[in-house]
Design an enzyme around this catalytic site. Structure first.
Site, PDB file in Angstrom:
ATOM      1  N   MET A   1     -37.311  12.298  -0.569  1.00  0.00           N
ATOM      2  CA  MET A   1     -38.119  13.182  -1.411  1.00  0.00           C
ATOM      3  C   MET A   1     -37.282  14.400  -1.800  1.00  0.00           C
ATOM      4  O   MET A   1     -37.811  15.458  -2.140  1.00  0.00           O
ATOM      5  CB  MET A   1     -39.392  13.613  -0.672  1.00  0.00           C
ATOM      6  CG  MET A   1     -40.284  12.414  -0.335  1.00  0.00           C
ATOM      7  SD  MET A   1     -42.030  12.823  -0.142  1.00  0.00           S
ATOM      8  CE  MET A   1     -41.964  13.995   1.173  1.00  0.00           C
ATOM      9  N   GLY A   2     -35.959  14.251  -1.757  1.00  0.00           N
ATOM     10  CA  GLY A   2     -35.075  15.352  -2.137  1.00  0.00           C
ATOM     11  C   GLY A   2     -35.019  16.424  -1.070  1.00  0.00           C
ATOM     12  O   GLY A   2     -35.324  16.162   0.105  1.00  0.00           O
TER      13      GLY A   2
ATOM     14  N   LEU B   1     -32.350  17.631   0.151  1.00  0.00           N
ATOM     15  CA  LEU B   1     -31.483  16.897   1.077  1.00  0.00           C
ATOM     16  C   LEU B   1     -30.863  17.816   2.124  1.00  0.00           C
ATOM     17  O   LEU B   1     -30.427  18.924   1.822  1.00  0.00           O
ATOM     18  CB  LEU B   1     -30.350  16.207   0.299  1.00  0.00           C
ATOM     19  CG  LEU B   1     -30.769  15.187  -0.760  1.00  0.00           C
ATOM     20  CD1 LEU B   1     -29.523  14.505  -1.342  1.00  0.00           C
ATOM     21  CD2 LEU B   1     -31.734  14.151  -0.216  1.00  0.00           C
ATOM     22  N   HIS B   2     -30.841  17.322   3.357  1.00  0.00           N
ATOM     23  CA  HIS B   2     -30.147  18.014   4.447  1.00  0.00           C
ATOM     24  C   HIS B   2     -29.273  16.989   5.160  1.00  0.00           C
ATOM     25  O   HIS B   2     -29.240  15.809   4.752  1.00  0.00           O
ATOM     26  CB  HIS B   2     -31.153  18.689   5.389  1.00  0.00           C
ATOM     27  CG  HIS B   2     -32.242  17.774   5.881  1.00  0.00           C
ATOM     28  ND1 HIS B   2     -31.985  16.672   6.657  1.00  0.00           N
ATOM     29  CD2 HIS B   2     -33.581  17.784   5.687  1.00  0.00           C
ATOM     30  CE1 HIS B   2     -33.125  16.053   6.945  1.00  0.00           C
ATOM     31  NE2 HIS B   2     -34.107  16.699   6.349  1.00  0.00           N
ATOM     32  N   GLU B   3     -28.601  17.428   6.213  1.00  0.00           N
ATOM     33  CA  GLU B   3     -27.669  16.530   6.917  1.00  0.00           C
ATOM     34  C   GLU B   3     -28.325  15.227   7.366  1.00  0.00           C
ATOM     35  O   GLU B   3     -27.663  14.208   7.464  1.00  0.00           O
ATOM     36  CB  GLU B   3     -27.056  17.244   8.125  1.00  0.00           C
ATOM     37  CG  GLU B   3     -25.733  17.911   7.866  1.00  0.00           C
ATOM     38  CD  GLU B   3     -24.657  16.973   7.278  1.00  0.00           C
ATOM     39  OE1 GLU B   3     -24.479  15.845   7.786  1.00  0.00           O
ATOM     40  OE2 GLU B   3     -24.004  17.364   6.305  1.00  0.00           O
TER      41      GLU B   3
ATOM     42  N   HIS C   1     -30.589  13.431   5.751  1.00  0.00           N
ATOM     43  CA  HIS C   1     -30.514  12.493   4.614  1.00  0.00           C
ATOM     44  C   HIS C   1     -29.074  12.027   4.389  1.00  0.00           C
ATOM     45  O   HIS C   1     -28.817  10.854   4.125  1.00  0.00           O
ATOM     46  CB  HIS C   1     -30.977  13.169   3.317  1.00  0.00           C
ATOM     47  CG  HIS C   1     -32.387  13.649   3.329  1.00  0.00           C
ATOM     48  ND1 HIS C   1     -32.703  14.987   3.372  1.00  0.00           N
ATOM     49  CD2 HIS C   1     -33.566  12.981   3.284  1.00  0.00           C
ATOM     50  CE1 HIS C   1     -34.009  15.123   3.358  1.00  0.00           C
ATOM     51  NE2 HIS C   1     -34.566  13.929   3.308  1.00  0.00           N
TER      52      HIS C   1
ATOM     53  N   GLN D   1     -48.759  10.470  -1.082  1.00  0.00           N
ATOM     54  CA  GLN D   1     -48.682  10.534   0.380  1.00  0.00           C
ATOM     55  C   GLN D   1     -49.020  11.921   0.918  1.00  0.00           C
ATOM     56  O   GLN D   1     -48.887  12.165   2.112  1.00  0.00           O
ATOM     57  CB  GLN D   1     -47.315  10.049   0.876  1.00  0.00           C
ATOM     58  CG  GLN D   1     -46.143  10.953   0.544  1.00  0.00           C
ATOM     59  CD  GLN D   1     -44.810  10.292   0.902  1.00  0.00           C
ATOM     60  OE1 GLN D   1     -44.351   9.389   0.221  1.00  0.00           O
ATOM     61  NE2 GLN D   1     -44.190  10.731   1.982  1.00  0.00           N
TER      62      GLN D   1
ATOM     63  N   GLN E   1     -43.386   5.812  10.363  1.00  0.00           N
ATOM     64  CA  GLN E   1     -43.111   5.360   8.995  1.00  0.00           C
ATOM     65  C   GLN E   1     -42.156   4.164   9.007  1.00  0.00           C
ATOM     66  O   GLN E   1     -42.366   3.168   8.302  1.00  0.00           O
ATOM     67  CB  GLN E   1     -42.493   6.514   8.190  1.00  0.00           C
ATOM     68  CG  GLN E   1     -41.914   6.106   6.851  1.00  0.00           C
ATOM     69  CD  GLN E   1     -41.482   7.303   6.028  1.00  0.00           C
ATOM     70  OE1 GLN E   1     -42.312   7.949   5.418  1.00  0.00           O
ATOM     71  NE2 GLN E   1     -40.187   7.597   5.980  1.00  0.00           N
TER      72      GLN E   1
ATOM     73  N   ARG F   1     -38.852  20.602   5.842  1.00  0.00           N
ATOM     74  CA  ARG F   1     -39.905  21.602   6.053  1.00  0.00           C
ATOM     75  C   ARG F   1     -39.453  22.759   6.941  1.00  0.00           C
ATOM     76  O   ARG F   1     -40.177  23.745   7.062  1.00  0.00           O
ATOM     77  CB  ARG F   1     -41.152  20.938   6.633  1.00  0.00           C
ATOM     78  CG  ARG F   1     -41.811  19.970   5.651  1.00  0.00           C
ATOM     79  CD  ARG F   1     -43.146  19.457   6.157  1.00  0.00           C
ATOM     80  NE  ARG F   1     -43.917  18.841   5.102  1.00  0.00           N
ATOM     81  CZ  ARG F   1     -43.993  17.518   4.867  1.00  0.00           C
ATOM     82  NH1 ARG F   1     -43.322  16.672   5.626  1.00  0.00           N
ATOM     83  NH2 ARG F   1     -44.719  17.046   3.874  1.00  0.00           N
TER      84      ARG F   1
HETATM   85  O1  PAF Z   1     -39.508   9.849   4.396  1.00  0.00           O
HETATM   86  C1  PAF Z   1     -39.653  10.227   3.217  1.00  0.00           C
HETATM   87  O2  PAF Z   1     -38.942  11.104   2.735  1.00  0.00           O
HETATM   88  C2  PAF Z   1     -40.740   9.606   2.354  1.00  0.00           C
HETATM   89  O3  PAF Z   1     -41.880   9.320   3.099  1.00  0.00           O
HETATM   90  C3  PAF Z   1     -40.263   8.360   1.586  1.00  0.00           C
HETATM   91  C4  PAF Z   1     -39.854   7.232   2.518  1.00  0.00           C
HETATM   92  C5  PAF Z   1     -39.084   8.745   0.691  1.00  0.00           C
HETATM   93  C6  PAF Z   1     -41.401   7.842   0.699  1.00  0.00           C
HETATM   94  O4  PAF Z   1     -41.828   8.795  -0.210  1.00  0.00           O
END
Ligand code: PAF
Length: 283
Positions: free
Chosen positions: A32-33, A35-37, A39, A63, A155, A189
């Site tokens: 979901m952008g 981005l941190h380490e 990701h 979501q 998840q 977050r």
């Molecule tokens: O983990 C996330 O960032 C989100 O839940 C995902 C898997 C990109 C789906 O929107």
């Protein structure tokens, strides 16, 4: 080479289809952008395993429940694209909500058992939104493999089940949690935390570690392990615990005794910020 940005599912699917036609092995890292380490570690994990690395950036509205942080969720596409380029991403998929959910859109995917406890109980509909958007991303990117972070353990379990149930045939890999020096799990977050909340937030990890320590000493009774964790997390005055639970790492069913790999997972609010963390106890 500069990163290719694609903005509609139809265009991505067309591109992925032709890449597959040339024998290219595709990996997808959905994000979901912001981005941190954490990701970036998923991108680095995927990079050597594929020919074409696709990363999606999409703050998926379905979501987020009403009243959650959809509107204030951090967004910075140009920084994200620069970081993705550094990590060797070939294609960034950056759709708008309208691209993903055009007028008349109505399908939702539900996994009633795996989505019921923990975050699913506290965030009704959240995992329907995740399962649905990830299915759409799978259908657009046509990946051979996909990588998701283990911080969102529930998840990941749900997406593995979805992959099996809907015959996507994708190899799903988990990426280890990346932490700050003081143990706090990285999260987009974390930027919401005040200085005092940030100071107390590592208690989540410290609580889980206290349970792991008791487990290493031979304690297998879930209630004793959870008490050890609760004593530490609960000692952070700003932490409001949402749940602290021990569950089978495979089925996410409650466990009373740790006789199989078991997930100890916590969610807590620090002010308006909801943080999660977990670790797996392996007998
Ligand atoms: O983990 C996330 O960032 C989100 O839940 C995902 C898997 C990109 C789906 O929107």
């Amino acid at each position: 080479m500069s990163i290719e940005v694609i903005r509609t599912p139809a265009k991505l699917r067309e591109r992925a289809f032709s890449l597959r036609g040339t024998g290219s092995r595709i990996a997808l890292v959905p994000t979901m952008g912001a981005l941190h380490e954490g990701h970036l570690s998923l991108l680095r994990k995927a990079r050597p395993l594929c020919d074409t690395l696709i990363m999606s950036i999409f703050v998926n509205p379905t979501q987020f429940a009403a009243g959650e942080d959809l509107d204030r969720y951090p967004r910075d596409e140009s920084t994200d694209l620069a970081l993705a380029t550094e990590c060797g991403v070939d294609i960034a998929f950056c759709p708008t909500p309208r691209d993903m959910y055009p007028e008349g859109y109505q399908t939702r995917i539900t996994l009633p058992k795996l989505a019921a406890p923990m975050c699913g109980a506290k965030r009704p509909g959240h995992f329907d939104g995740v399962a649905t958007v990830v299915s759409k991303l799978f259908n657009a990117a046509l990946p051979h493999l996909a990588v998701f972070g283990e911080k969102d353990f529930q998840q990941l379990a749900i997406l593995r089940q979805l992959n099996a149930d809907l015959d996507f045939g994708i190899e799903i890999l988990g990426g280890a949690i990346v932490r700050e020096a003081d143990g706090l799990a990285l999260s987009s977050r974390n930027v919401y935390l005040s200085a005092e909340e940030r100071k107390q937030a590592p208690r989540l990890q410290q609580g889980l570690q206290a349970a792991a320590q008791r487990f290493a000493e031979g304690v297998t009774d879930a209630s004793v392990l959870l008490s050890a964790a609760r004593a530490i997390v609960g000692s952070a005055p700003l932490a409001q615990i949402e749940y602290l639970e021990l569950r089978s790492a495979k089925t996410l069913e409650d466990v009373r005794e740790v006789t199989e790999p078991s997930l100890i997972a916590v969610a807590a609010r620090f002010g308006n910020t909801r943080l999660i963390d977990n670790l797996v106890l392996v007998p």
